[in-house]
Write a protein that holds these residues in place. Structure first.
Motif, PDB file in Angstrom:
ATOM      1  N   ARG A  98       2.615 -20.010 -26.721  1.00 24.07           N
ATOM      2  CA  ARG A  98       1.369 -19.566 -26.577  1.00 24.07           C
ATOM      3  C   ARG A  98       1.175 -19.217 -24.985  1.00 24.07           C
ATOM      4  O   ARG A  98       0.544 -18.307 -24.668  1.00 24.07           O
ATOM      5  CB  ARG A  98       0.299 -20.719 -26.817  1.00 24.07           C
ATOM      6  CG  ARG A  98       0.066 -20.995 -28.385  1.00 24.07           C
ATOM      7  CD  ARG A  98      -0.867 -22.023 -28.675  1.00 24.07           C
ATOM      8  NE  ARG A  98      -0.770 -22.376 -29.942  1.00 24.07           N
ATOM      9  CZ  ARG A  98      -0.708 -23.696 -30.423  1.00 24.07           C
ATOM     10  NH1 ARG A  98      -0.446 -24.657 -29.728  1.00 24.07           N
ATOM     11  NH2 ARG A  98      -0.569 -23.952 -31.824  1.00 24.07           N
ATOM     12  N   VAL A  99       1.778 -19.917 -24.099  1.00 28.06           N
ATOM     13  CA  VAL A  99       1.490 -19.661 -22.839  1.00 28.06           C
ATOM     14  C   VAL A  99       2.314 -18.252 -22.329  1.00 28.06           C
ATOM     15  O   VAL A  99       1.671 -17.441 -21.570  1.00 28.06           O
ATOM     16  CB  VAL A  99       2.204 -20.684 -22.005  1.00 28.06           C
ATOM     17  CG1 VAL A  99       2.306 -20.179 -20.579  1.00 28.06           C
ATOM     18  CG2 VAL A  99       1.487 -21.965 -21.932  1.00 28.06           C
ATOM     19  N   ALA A 100       3.565 -17.896 -22.966  1.00 24.34           N
ATOM     20  CA  ALA A 100       4.340 -16.801 -22.920  1.00 24.34           C
ATOM     21  C   ALA A 100       3.251 -15.680 -23.281  1.00 24.34           C
ATOM     22  O   ALA A 100       3.238 -14.628 -22.603  1.00 24.34           O
ATOM     23  CB  ALA A 100       5.542 -16.711 -23.461  1.00 24.34           C
ATOM     24  N   ARG A 101       2.723 -15.730 -24.561  1.00 21.56           N
ATOM     25  CA  ARG A 101       1.804 -14.611 -24.913  1.00 21.56           C
ATOM     26  C   ARG A 101       0.423 -14.386 -24.139  1.00 21.56           C
ATOM     27  O   ARG A 101       0.155 -13.340 -23.688  1.00 21.56           O
ATOM     28  CB  ARG A 101       1.375 -14.835 -26.283  1.00 21.56           C
ATOM     29  CG  ARG A 101       2.239 -14.352 -27.406  1.00 21.56           C
ATOM     30  CD  ARG A 101       1.600 -14.497 -28.724  1.00 21.56           C
ATOM     31  NE  ARG A 101       0.651 -15.485 -29.152  1.00 21.56           N
ATOM     32  CZ  ARG A 101       1.243 -16.899 -29.529  1.00 21.56           C
ATOM     33  NH1 ARG A 101       2.378 -17.118 -29.600  1.00 21.56           N
ATOM     34  NH2 ARG A 101       0.290 -17.745 -29.835  1.00 21.56           N
ATOM     35  N   ARG A 102      -0.060 -15.508 -23.385  1.00 27.13           N
ATOM     36  CA  ARG A 102      -1.219 -15.324 -22.609  1.00 27.13           C
ATOM     37  C   ARG A 102      -0.880 -14.929 -21.319  1.00 27.13           C
ATOM     38  O   ARG A 102      -1.580 -14.051 -20.997  1.00 27.13           O
ATOM     39  CB  ARG A 102      -1.788 -16.624 -22.487  1.00 27.13           C
ATOM     40  CG  ARG A 102      -3.207 -16.606 -22.044  1.00 27.13           C
ATOM     41  CD  ARG A 102      -3.801 -17.867 -22.237  1.00 27.13           C
ATOM     42  NE  ARG A 102      -4.291 -18.394 -23.526  1.00 27.13           N
ATOM     43  CZ  ARG A 102      -3.713 -19.534 -24.172  1.00 27.13           C
ATOM     44  NH1 ARG A 102      -3.310 -20.517 -23.439  1.00 27.13           N
ATOM     45  NH2 ARG A 102      -4.085 -19.805 -25.213  1.00 27.13           N
ATOM     46  N   VAL A 103       0.164 -15.300 -20.624  1.00 22.84           N
ATOM     47  CA  VAL A 103       0.682 -14.876 -19.249  1.00 22.84           C
ATOM     48  C   VAL A 103       1.531 -13.843 -19.045  1.00 22.84           C
ATOM     49  O   VAL A 103       1.040 -12.944 -18.049  1.00 22.84           O
ATOM     50  CB  VAL A 103       1.548 -16.136 -18.676  1.00 22.84           C
ATOM     51  CG1 VAL A 103       1.819 -16.044 -17.357  1.00 22.84           C
ATOM     52  CG2 VAL A 103       0.227 -17.380 -18.450  1.00 22.84           C
ATOM     53  N   ARG A 104       2.336 -13.648 -20.104  1.00 23.12           N
ATOM     54  CA  ARG A 104       3.463 -12.726 -20.140  1.00 23.12           C
ATOM     55  C   ARG A 104       3.329 -11.741 -20.886  1.00 23.12           C
ATOM     56  O   ARG A 104       4.019 -10.508 -21.023  1.00 23.12           O
ATOM     57  CB  ARG A 104       4.744 -13.204 -20.240  1.00 23.12           C
ATOM     58  CG  ARG A 104       5.322 -13.819 -19.046  1.00 23.12           C
ATOM     59  CD  ARG A 104       6.697 -14.290 -19.105  1.00 23.12           C
ATOM     60  NE  ARG A 104       7.438 -15.156 -18.135  1.00 23.12           N
ATOM     61  CZ  ARG A 104       8.554 -15.147 -17.916  1.00 23.12           C
ATOM     62  NH1 ARG A 104       9.429 -14.618 -18.556  1.00 23.12           N
ATOM     63  NH2 ARG A 104       9.191 -15.606 -16.933  1.00 23.12           N
ATOM     64  N   GLY A 105       2.506 -11.644 -22.069  1.00 25.22           N
ATOM     65  CA  GLY A 105       2.257 -10.693 -23.145  1.00 25.22           C
ATOM     66  C   GLY A 105       3.566 -10.770 -23.809  1.00 25.22           C
ATOM     67  O   GLY A 105       3.707  -9.794 -24.624  1.00 25.22           O
ATOM     68  N   GLU A 106       4.220 -11.738 -23.978  1.00 25.02           N
ATOM     69  CA  GLU A 106       5.499 -11.797 -24.789  1.00 25.02           C
ATOM     70  C   GLU A 106       5.319 -13.189 -25.601  1.00 25.02           C
ATOM     71  O   GLU A 106       4.457 -14.089 -25.349  1.00 25.02           O
ATOM     72  CB  GLU A 106       6.708 -12.230 -23.893  1.00 25.02           C
ATOM     73  CG  GLU A 106       7.061 -11.230 -22.827  1.00 25.02           C
ATOM     74  CD  GLU A 106       8.269 -11.589 -22.147  1.00 25.02           C
ATOM     75  OE1 GLU A 106       9.081 -11.728 -22.515  1.00 25.02           O
ATOM     76  OE2 GLU A 106       8.305 -11.665 -20.954  1.00 25.02           O
TER      77      GLU A 106
END
Length: 168
Positions: free
Chosen positions: A153-161
């Protein structure tokens, strides 16, 4: 010619690399700081002098990338007021950060630090390494799945991954 697996060791076993060992040591140090209330400088000095690559009570600690260890430890401490809210946003309402045990908080803090502050490290590497650390502490319980979900979830939110859909 492939070497047969050692007894009791799975065929797909791969020893930790120096950064992986540094991540594990950083999680242990963050846990120690949380539980014992020790400070950054004294904990860093203790680990570098007595733990990283050393033998303690018959157990040999893997050689670790000391610079990577210091970066994670200092990064988490310096950015904790940013990191903790990021973790809270990625947890469900019935699992606040304060409900997680100290080990799980340390794993998530280190993982979120790397995802948010170390764009030079690929997201899959970070997530995989911290899932492996969670498995080392918890086995195949629910905690490694929680680490995977939160870091994703953090990767999607912060990195778009990341994978799956965002629960927020």
């Amino acid at each position: 010619m492939t070497k047969p697996a050692e007894p009791g060791r799975p065929d797909n076993f791969r020893p930790a690399n120096k950064r992986g060992a540094a991540r594990l040591a950083a999680v242990q140090a963050l846990y120690q700081m949380d539980v014992a209330g020790s400070g950054l400088l004294e904990t860093t000095a203790e680990y570098e002098a007595f733990r990283l690559g050393k033998e303690i009570d018959g157990d040999v600690y893997r050689e670790a990338d000391a610079q990577w260890f210091r970066a994670i430890l200092a990064g988490v401490v310096e950015n904790q007021t940013f990191i903790d809210p990021v973790i809270r946003q990625s947890l469900t309402e019935d699992w606040p950060l304060s409900r997680l045990d100290s080990t799980l908080r340390a794993i998530l803090r280190a993982g979120v630090y790397e995802l948010t502050r170390r764009a030079d490290v690929p997201m899959p590497v970070i997530v995989s390494e911290y899932i492996d650390i969670a498995k080392a502490f918890y086995g195949e319980e629910e905690e490694p799945k929680l680490v995977n979900a939160v870091l994703d979830r953090v990767a999607r939110r912060v990195r778009g991954e990341g994978r799956g859909r965002d629960a927020s």
